[in-house]
Design an enzyme around this catalytic site. Structure first.
Site, PDB file in Angstrom:
ATOM      1  CE  LYS A  24      -4.519  -1.679   2.485  1.00  0.00           C
ATOM      2  NZ  LYS A  24      -5.105  -1.561   1.508  1.00  0.00           N
ATOM      3  CD  GLU A  58      14.272  11.990   0.655  1.00  0.00           C
ATOM      4  OE1 GLU A  58      14.522  10.839   0.589  1.00  0.00           O
ATOM      5  OE2 GLU A  58      13.523  13.257   0.119  1.00  0.00           O
ATOM      6  CB  SER A  72      12.333  -8.740  20.422  1.00  0.00           C
ATOM      7  OG  SER A  72      12.790  -7.258  21.409  1.00  0.00           O
ATOM      8  CE  LYS A  77       6.575  -3.079  23.587  1.00  0.00           C
ATOM      9  NZ  LYS A  77       6.455  -2.140  22.867  1.00  0.00           N
ATOM     10  CG  ASP A 112       6.075  -3.007  19.004  1.00  0.00           C
ATOM     11  OD1 ASP A 112       6.136  -4.258  19.479  1.00  0.00           O
ATOM     12  OD2 ASP A 112       7.273  -2.477  19.471  1.00  0.00           O
ATOM     13  NE  ARG A 162       0.668   5.952  23.286  1.00  0.00           N
ATOM     14  CZ  ARG A 162       2.072   4.060  23.920  1.00  0.00           C
ATOM     15  NH1 ARG A 162       2.791   3.828  23.193  1.00  0.00           N
ATOM     16  NH2 ARG A 162       0.865   4.155  24.105  1.00  0.00           N
ATOM     17  CG  HIS A 170       5.269   6.196  16.986  1.00  0.00           C
ATOM     18  ND1 HIS A 170       5.816   5.178  18.231  1.00  0.00           N
ATOM     19  CD2 HIS A 170       5.885   6.645  16.684  1.00  0.00           C
ATOM     20  CE1 HIS A 170       6.127   5.482  18.473  1.00  0.00           C
ATOM     21  NE2 HIS A 170       7.469   6.342  17.206  1.00  0.00           N
ATOM     22  CD  GLU A 203       4.773   1.136  16.579  1.00  0.00           C
ATOM     23  OE1 GLU A 203       5.172   1.494  18.041  1.00  0.00           O
ATOM     24  OE2 GLU A 203       6.259   0.480  16.150  1.00  0.00           O
TER      25      GLU A 203
END
Ligand code: 0O2
Length: 247
Positions: A34, A52, A63, A67, A86, A119, A134, A153
């Site tokens: 997209k 960019e 990880s 978390k 995320d 956010r 975010h 995210e």
């Protein structure tokens, strides 16, 4: 439980986890497609791209576990799915601050994309100076036997914000999250400098765009695909003809 039963249940769990991770990979694939379409179409329509650079990453199992522990969430796939937003991450880097909101709006406007959380650390930077926009979205992924809603995210920021964030991230981990006060002060100062640069560059860009709108400016480069389609200026043709006549 027998060893064979143990092995079977281990295989089932591994398979479930692999499918769990794959769904996030597919979520990233959907959103990357997209965003690439938006980038190319915008480029075609406006002769300039607000994007960019785009990158993506899948959080590693280690990880994810760290978390999940940190957030105290239930250690089941459902628990992790609902609490961790995320696992699939996309970062969009833009030239200018206004572009970050343009990209946000274009993503949010897509019919099959549901925005779950926003956010805006650009409007309200974190105390350390972190700036970025975010959004946590949900996108449908069409699998062979079901449709799954996958959370992704998306972090959208300028090149200057991105430069700052990657350096801050490195420093944070170098000092094992216990960064000396002097460096924290310098980072806050650097964030302000980065913001001044963003504001100045956007103002200059707006000024140049306004000028080239009036002058119908040629920016001095052409796309190789346009060779043959673009006309040859009269003056250049006359010069070439004169040179040929002398030969
Ligand atoms: P990594 O290694 O990049 O994946 P939540 O529990 O979801 O409400 P969370 O996840 O901290 O809280 O949400 P938030 O604040 O939106 O941050 C999500 C991600 O933004 C982080 O993921 C970072 O990538 C980035 N981020 C947030 N704050 C900072 C910051 O101060 N500095 C930098 N460099 N990046 C930041 P992770 O999982 O923390 O890290």
């Amino acid at each position: 439980m027998s060893d064979a039963a143990d092995l079977t249940s281990l295989r089932t769990l591994t398979d479930e986890f692999t499918r769990f991770m794959l769904s996030y990979k597919f979520g990233i694939d959907e959103m990357m497609t997209k965003i690439t379409i938006l980038k190319e179409e915008f480029n075609h329509r406006h002769d300039y791209s607000p994007i960019e650079h785009v990158s993506s990453r899948l959080k590693s199992p280690q990880s994810i576990l760290a978390k999940a522990h940190r957030k105290g969430c239930e250690l089941t796939l459902d628990g992790i799915r609902s609490e961790l937003h995320d696992i699939a991450g996309i970062r969009v880097t833009c030239s200018f601050i206004s572009d970050t909101y343009k990209i946000f709006d274009m993503i949010a406007a897509q019919k099959d994309v549901t925005v779950l959380q926003v956010r805006d650390y650009i409007q309200e930077p974190k105390a350390n100076g972190y700036k970025s926009l975010h959004m946590i979205i949900e996108v449908p992924v069409f699998l062979s036997d079901r449709v799954e809603q996958v959370k992704v995210e998306i972090q959208i920021r300028t090149i200057a914000m991105d430069f700052w964030a990657s350096l801050e991230h490195k420093i944070y981990y170098k000092y094992n999250r216990d960064v000396p006060e002097r460096l924290l002060d310098e980072l806050r100062d650097a964030a302000l400098t980065a913001n001044r640069l963003d504001v100045k560059m956007e103002r200059l860009h707006d000024e140049v765009v306004a000028l080239s709108d009036v002058a119908g400016e040629d920016d001095g480069v052409m796309d190789a695909r346009d060779i043959g389609r673009a006309g040859v200026p009269d003056a250049l043709l006359r010069m070439l003809a004169a040179a040929r006549a002398v030969e």
